[in-house]
Scaffold this motif. Structure first.
Motif, PDB file in Angstrom:
ATOM      1  N   GLU A  29      22.538  26.510   0.722  1.00  0.00           N
ATOM      2  CA  GLU A  29      22.746  27.786   1.171  1.00  0.00           C
ATOM      3  C   GLU A  29      24.038  27.778   1.925  1.00  0.00           C
ATOM      4  O   GLU A  29      24.439  26.810   2.658  1.00  0.00           O
ATOM      5  CB  GLU A  29      21.741  27.972   2.319  1.00  0.00           C
ATOM      6  CG  GLU A  29      20.352  28.446   1.718  1.00  0.00           C
ATOM      7  CD  GLU A  29      19.257  28.469   2.775  1.00  0.00           C
ATOM      8  OE1 GLU A  29      19.464  28.997   3.782  1.00  0.00           O
ATOM      9  OE2 GLU A  29      18.095  28.218   2.451  1.00  0.00           O
ATOM     10  N   MET A  78      17.400  37.535   0.326  1.00  0.00           N
ATOM     11  CA  MET A  78      17.946  36.261  -0.333  1.00  0.00           C
ATOM     12  C   MET A  78      18.831  36.865  -1.465  1.00  0.00           C
ATOM     13  O   MET A  78      18.268  37.737  -2.379  1.00  0.00           O
ATOM     14  CB  MET A  78      16.433  35.519  -0.953  1.00  0.00           C
ATOM     15  CG  MET A  78      16.791  34.608  -1.826  1.00  0.00           C
ATOM     16  SD  MET A  78      17.793  33.119  -1.275  1.00  0.00           S
ATOM     17  CE  MET A  78      16.254  32.025  -0.746  1.00  0.00           C
ATOM     18  N   TYR A  79      19.938  36.172  -1.536  1.00  0.00           N
ATOM     19  CA  TYR A  79      20.865  36.165  -2.415  1.00  0.00           C
ATOM     20  C   TYR A  79      20.981  34.916  -3.157  1.00  0.00           C
ATOM     21  O   TYR A  79      20.872  33.707  -2.474  1.00  0.00           O
ATOM     22  CB  TYR A  79      22.182  36.592  -2.073  1.00  0.00           C
ATOM     23  CG  TYR A  79      22.454  37.933  -1.438  1.00  0.00           C
ATOM     24  CD1 TYR A  79      22.607  39.194  -2.037  1.00  0.00           C
ATOM     25  CD2 TYR A  79      21.982  38.214  -0.109  1.00  0.00           C
ATOM     26  CE1 TYR A  79      22.649  40.469  -1.756  1.00  0.00           C
ATOM     27  CE2 TYR A  79      22.160  39.349   0.315  1.00  0.00           C
ATOM     28  CZ  TYR A  79      22.641  40.699  -0.160  1.00  0.00           C
ATOM     29  OH  TYR A  79      22.586  41.788   0.155  1.00  0.00           O
ATOM     30  N   ARG A  80      21.540  35.111  -4.489  1.00  0.00           N
ATOM     31  CA  ARG A  80      21.768  33.854  -5.373  1.00  0.00           C
ATOM     32  C   ARG A  80      23.267  34.038  -6.002  1.00  0.00           C
ATOM     33  O   ARG A  80      23.560  34.910  -6.355  1.00  0.00           O
ATOM     34  CB  ARG A  80      20.676  33.372  -6.062  1.00  0.00           C
ATOM     35  CG  ARG A  80      20.651  34.342  -7.416  1.00  0.00           C
ATOM     36  CD  ARG A  80      20.852  33.766  -8.527  1.00  0.00           C
ATOM     37  NE  ARG A  80      21.333  34.641  -9.768  1.00  0.00           N
ATOM     38  CZ  ARG A  80      20.440  35.541 -10.398  1.00  0.00           C
ATOM     39  NH1 ARG A  80      19.286  35.812  -9.950  1.00  0.00           N
ATOM     40  NH2 ARG A  80      20.955  36.455 -11.305  1.00  0.00           N
ATOM     41  N   ARG A 110      21.522  22.316  -5.048  1.00  0.00           N
ATOM     42  CA  ARG A 110      21.490  23.682  -4.579  1.00  0.00           C
ATOM     43  C   ARG A 110      21.885  23.426  -3.031  1.00  0.00           C
ATOM     44  O   ARG A 110      21.479  22.261  -2.471  1.00  0.00           O
ATOM     45  CB  ARG A 110      20.288  24.437  -4.721  1.00  0.00           C
ATOM     46  CG  ARG A 110      18.986  24.087  -4.115  1.00  0.00           C
ATOM     47  CD  ARG A 110      17.726  24.949  -4.541  1.00  0.00           C
ATOM     48  NE  ARG A 110      16.704  24.581  -3.555  1.00  0.00           N
ATOM     49  CZ  ARG A 110      15.432  24.510  -4.232  1.00  0.00           C
ATOM     50  NH1 ARG A 110      15.250  24.818  -5.359  1.00  0.00           N
ATOM     51  NH2 ARG A 110      14.586  23.957  -3.306  1.00  0.00           N
ATOM     52  N   SER A 126      22.674  29.765  -2.377  1.00  0.00           N
ATOM     53  CA  SER A 126      21.794  30.770  -1.795  1.00  0.00           C
ATOM     54  C   SER A 126      22.534  31.313  -0.488  1.00  0.00           C
ATOM     55  O   SER A 126      23.427  30.704   0.363  1.00  0.00           O
ATOM     56  CB  SER A 126      20.616  30.433  -1.334  1.00  0.00           C
ATOM     57  OG  SER A 126      19.820  30.008  -2.625  1.00  0.00           O
ATOM     58  N   ARG A 147      23.173  26.134  -7.981  1.00  0.00           N
ATOM     59  CA  ARG A 147      23.161  27.570  -7.238  1.00  0.00           C
ATOM     60  C   ARG A 147      23.419  27.353  -5.717  1.00  0.00           C
ATOM     61  O   ARG A 147      23.297  26.305  -5.064  1.00  0.00           O
ATOM     62  CB  ARG A 147      21.412  27.558  -7.439  1.00  0.00           C
ATOM     63  CG  ARG A 147      20.796  28.982  -6.464  1.00  0.00           C
ATOM     64  CD  ARG A 147      19.430  28.640  -6.195  1.00  0.00           C
ATOM     65  NE  ARG A 147      18.929  29.678  -5.428  1.00  0.00           N
ATOM     66  CZ  ARG A 147      18.429  30.824  -5.758  1.00  0.00           C
ATOM     67  NH1 ARG A 147      18.206  31.208  -7.114  1.00  0.00           N
ATOM     68  NH2 ARG A 147      17.921  31.796  -4.930  1.00  0.00           N
ATOM     69  N   PHE A 177      27.443  37.306  -5.213  1.00  0.00           N
ATOM     70  CA  PHE A 177      26.017  36.909  -5.041  1.00  0.00           C
ATOM     71  C   PHE A 177      25.251  38.097  -5.608  1.00  0.00           C
ATOM     72  O   PHE A 177      25.538  39.458  -5.397  1.00  0.00           O
ATOM     73  CB  PHE A 177      25.537  36.829  -3.683  1.00  0.00           C
ATOM     74  CG  PHE A 177      26.246  35.375  -3.211  1.00  0.00           C
ATOM     75  CD1 PHE A 177      25.064  34.346  -3.051  1.00  0.00           C
ATOM     76  CD2 PHE A 177      27.347  35.107  -3.002  1.00  0.00           C
ATOM     77  CE1 PHE A 177      25.517  33.212  -2.709  1.00  0.00           C
ATOM     78  CE2 PHE A 177      27.884  33.836  -2.500  1.00  0.00           C
ATOM     79  CZ  PHE A 177      26.730  32.835  -2.136  1.00  0.00           C
ATOM     80  N   LEU A 195      21.278  33.652   2.886  1.00  0.00           N
ATOM     81  CA  LEU A 195      20.197  34.730   3.604  1.00  0.00           C
ATOM     82  C   LEU A 195      20.879  35.505   4.589  1.00  0.00           C
ATOM     83  O   LEU A 195      21.402  35.074   5.434  1.00  0.00           O
ATOM     84  CB  LEU A 195      19.144  33.581   4.078  1.00  0.00           C
ATOM     85  CG  LEU A 195      18.300  32.764   3.318  1.00  0.00           C
ATOM     86  CD1 LEU A 195      17.417  31.641   4.241  1.00  0.00           C
ATOM     87  CD2 LEU A 195      17.506  33.526   2.366  1.00  0.00           C
ATOM     88  N   GLU A 217      18.112  38.639  -4.736  1.00  0.00           N
ATOM     89  CA  GLU A 217      16.775  38.373  -5.422  1.00  0.00           C
ATOM     90  C   GLU A 217      15.563  39.160  -4.637  1.00  0.00           C
ATOM     91  O   GLU A 217      14.564  39.159  -5.390  1.00  0.00           O
ATOM     92  CB  GLU A 217      16.805  37.097  -5.303  1.00  0.00           C
ATOM     93  CG  GLU A 217      17.508  36.226  -6.284  1.00  0.00           C
ATOM     94  CD  GLU A 217      17.401  35.002  -6.393  1.00  0.00           C
ATOM     95  OE1 GLU A 217      17.496  34.224  -7.563  1.00  0.00           O
ATOM     96  OE2 GLU A 217      17.067  34.119  -5.415  1.00  0.00           O
TER      97      GLU A 217
END
Length: 191
Positions: free
Chosen positions: A99, A175-177, A97, A135, A133, A154, A137, A157
């Motif tokens: 970001e 927070m997105y994923r 993962r 992410s 994953r 996205f 922000l 979350e």
């Protein structure tokens, strides 16, 4: 993660070349990162001098060489002008993962620059870096970035309260994923 021998990957989209940031980009990067509008949600204060942009470029280069992050220059194909940057940070290889982060010059806002660049970078991250994953922000007040990550697929979350400190204050971040399977489903639904 990959040692000092790995070459920096160059990506191409219909309108942009995504390449490694270089010292020659310092003035253009300074222009972007010294703009209050750009830096409002960036997580640090606006730059005050061109040498700070040179330090940012050196930092990104070092992070890439250590396998901790990658940051591409987004350059206009026709003019070779630097219009922003995009990349992955907080890279955790053992968990597959990272970001995503980006910024674009205000002169290029609302022209699909970040969407086009992010689509290429996300695809590369899932295929070449084997992310499971990604992410994102995003500050709740950053309407443009919130719309962008949602358009990219996205999923929100939750809200991280007082998660960042910038401009002398604590900031909430959403927070997105995006999971690889979600990206693949989105890509197949567009075919």
């Amino acid at each position: 993660m990959w040692g000092l021998k790995r070459s920096f990957p160059e990506l191409a989209t219909p309108r942009f070349i995504l390449r490694e940031l270089e010292p020659r980009d310092a003035k253009a990067l300074y222009t972007i990162l010294s703009t209050e509008e750009v830096m409002r949600y960036y997580g640090s204060d606006p730059l005050l001098a061109v040498y700070e942009a040179k330090n940012v470029i050196a930092y990104f280069k070092d992070q890439f060489q250590q396998g901790k992050a990658i940051r591409w220059a987004i350059c206009d194909r026709m003019t070779n002008e630097l219009v922003g940057t995009i990349g992955f940070h907080n890279w955790t290889p053992q968990y597959y993962r990272a970001e995503i982060g980006f910024e674009v010059s205000p002169h290029y806002w609302r022209q699909g620059v970040a969407f086009e660049a992010a689509s290429a970078v996300i695809q590369y991250g899932f295929e070449e870096f084997k992310f499971h994953r990604i992410s994102a922000l995003v500050a709740p007040g950053n309407e443009g970035s919130n719309r962008l990550v949602q358009k990219l697929g996205f999923i929100e979350e939750g809200l991280l309260q007082d998660y960042a400190y910038s401009h002398g204050r604590f900031m909430d971040l959403t927070m997105y994923r995006l999971l690889k399977t979600e990206w693949e489903e989105k890509e197949h639904s567009m075919i």
